[in-house]
Design a protein around this motif. Sequence first.
Motif, mmCIF file in Angstrom:
data_model
loop_
_atom_site.group_PDB
_atom_site.id
_atom_site.type_symbol
_atom_site.label_atom_id
_atom_site.label_comp_id
_atom_site.label_asym_id
_atom_site.label_seq_id
_atom_site.Cartn_x
_atom_site.Cartn_y
_atom_site.Cartn_z
ATOM 1 N N GLY A 43 0.820 -1.208 0.000
ATOM 2 C CA GLY A 43 0.000 0.000 0.000
ATOM 3 C C GLY A 43 0.849 1.251 0.000
ATOM 4 N N VAL A 44 0.196 2.362 -0.208
ATOM 5 C CA VAL A 44 0.867 3.665 -0.224
ATOM 6 C C VAL A 44 -0.005 4.667 0.515
ATOM 7 C CG1 VAL A 44 2.172 3.310 -2.360
ATOM 8 C CG2 VAL A 44 -0.137 4.195 -2.491
ATOM 9 N N ASP A 45 0.624 5.722 1.017
ATOM 10 C CA ASP A 45 -0.131 6.757 1.731
ATOM 11 C C ASP A 45 -1.053 7.539 0.799
ATOM 12 O OD1 ASP A 45 0.610 6.371 4.405
ATOM 13 O OD2 ASP A 45 2.498 7.434 4.103
ATOM 14 N N ALA A 46 -0.625 7.738 -0.446
ATOM 15 C CA ALA A 46 -1.438 8.488 -1.419
ATOM 16 C C ALA A 46 -2.486 7.549 -2.002
ATOM 17 C CB ALA A 46 -0.548 9.049 -2.516
ATOM 18 N N VAL A 47 -3.648 7.490 -1.353
ATOM 19 C CA VAL A 47 -4.709 6.566 -1.743
ATOM 20 C C VAL A 47 -5.419 7.077 -2.997
ATOM 21 C CG1 VAL A 47 -6.890 5.538 -0.974
ATOM 22 C CG2 VAL A 47 -4.980 5.739 0.608
ATOM 23 N N ASP A 48 -5.737 6.158 -3.879
ATOM 24 C CA ASP A 48 -6.436 6.466 -5.130
ATOM 25 C C ASP A 48 -7.702 7.269 -4.841
ATOM 26 O OD1 ASP A 48 -8.542 5.745 -7.261
ATOM 27 O OD2 ASP A 48 -6.675 5.015 -8.155
ATOM 28 N N PRO A 49 -7.970 8.319 -5.604
ATOM 29 C CA PRO A 49 -9.175 9.129 -5.376
ATOM 30 C C PRO A 49 -10.478 8.327 -5.442
ATOM 31 C CG PRO A 49 -7.692 10.273 -6.869
ATOM 32 C CD PRO A 49 -7.127 8.896 -6.663
ATOM 33 N N ALA A 50 -10.549 7.315 -6.294
ATOM 34 C CA ALA A 50 -11.756 6.485 -6.364
ATOM 35 C C ALA A 50 -11.976 5.746 -5.047
ATOM 36 C CB ALA A 50 -11.651 5.492 -7.521
ATOM 37 N N VAL A 51 -10.893 5.291 -4.425
ATOM 38 C CA VAL A 51 -11.002 4.595 -3.139
ATOM 39 C C VAL A 51 -11.435 5.573 -2.053
ATOM 40 C CG1 VAL A 51 -9.728 3.313 -1.375
ATOM 41 C CG2 VAL A 51 -9.334 2.818 -3.794
ATOM 42 N N LYS A 52 -10.870 6.773 -2.066
ATOM 43 C CA LYS A 52 -11.290 7.783 -1.093
ATOM 44 C C LYS A 52 -12.783 8.085 -1.234
ATOM 45 C CE LYS A 52 -7.336 10.519 0.269
ATOM 46 N NZ LYS A 52 -6.813 11.857 0.420
ATOM 47 N N SER A 53 -13.241 8.202 -2.469
ATOM 48 C CA SER A 53 -14.664 8.461 -2.706
ATOM 49 C C SER A 53 -15.516 7.315 -2.186
ATOM 50 C CB SER A 53 -14.928 8.662 -4.203
ATOM 51 O OG SER A 53 -14.297 9.840 -4.644
#
Length: 187
Positions: free
Chosen positions: A137-147
């Motif tokens: 994983g990475v700290d910069a989460v995909d915008p679709a996942v955040k949504s």
Amino acid sequence: MSIKVITPPTLTSILTLSELRLHTRIDGTALDGPLALALAGAHAMAQHYTGASIGAQVLEVALDAFPDGPIRLLQGPVTSIDSITYVDTAGVTRTLASNAYMLDDFAVPAWTAPAVGTGWPDTLAAVNAVKVRYNAGVDAVDPAVKSALLLLVAHLMVNPAAVTAGQATELPLGVKALLDTVRDWSM
């Protein structure tokens, strides 16, 4: 093969309580506890559904012996391997040198194998004799996942039951479609 979470992701680095309050239109901090709990549940559901690591975390896979070929590193994306340890035939726990193996982080799922021209060492016949600790994983989460997480948190705050009398859907529209963008389809 089993996976153990060594260091879980910091959920507030994925979505802050301020972002959750704004999205759910909650004023003040009185509901921060339930918001954090809803985020933890939404995160767990998203990771389970996608088979991916959402947020930077350290995982460890354990095997009873080295396989004949590569070791699959599930719940990627895998960013690096911290260590590969094993119990040798004399019962001594050893750590493989980092040049004794390679990581294929382009494959889905990622995998590690012995370095070219070498093989895995022999191990003691024991439960969990081989352990691979890796960063996923990475700290910069995909915008679709955040949504998707925002939709799930809002849904959980408004609908604390899985299904309500007025609606027979468990998830808000679009959550699975958003998570499908990062889902590990090889599973």
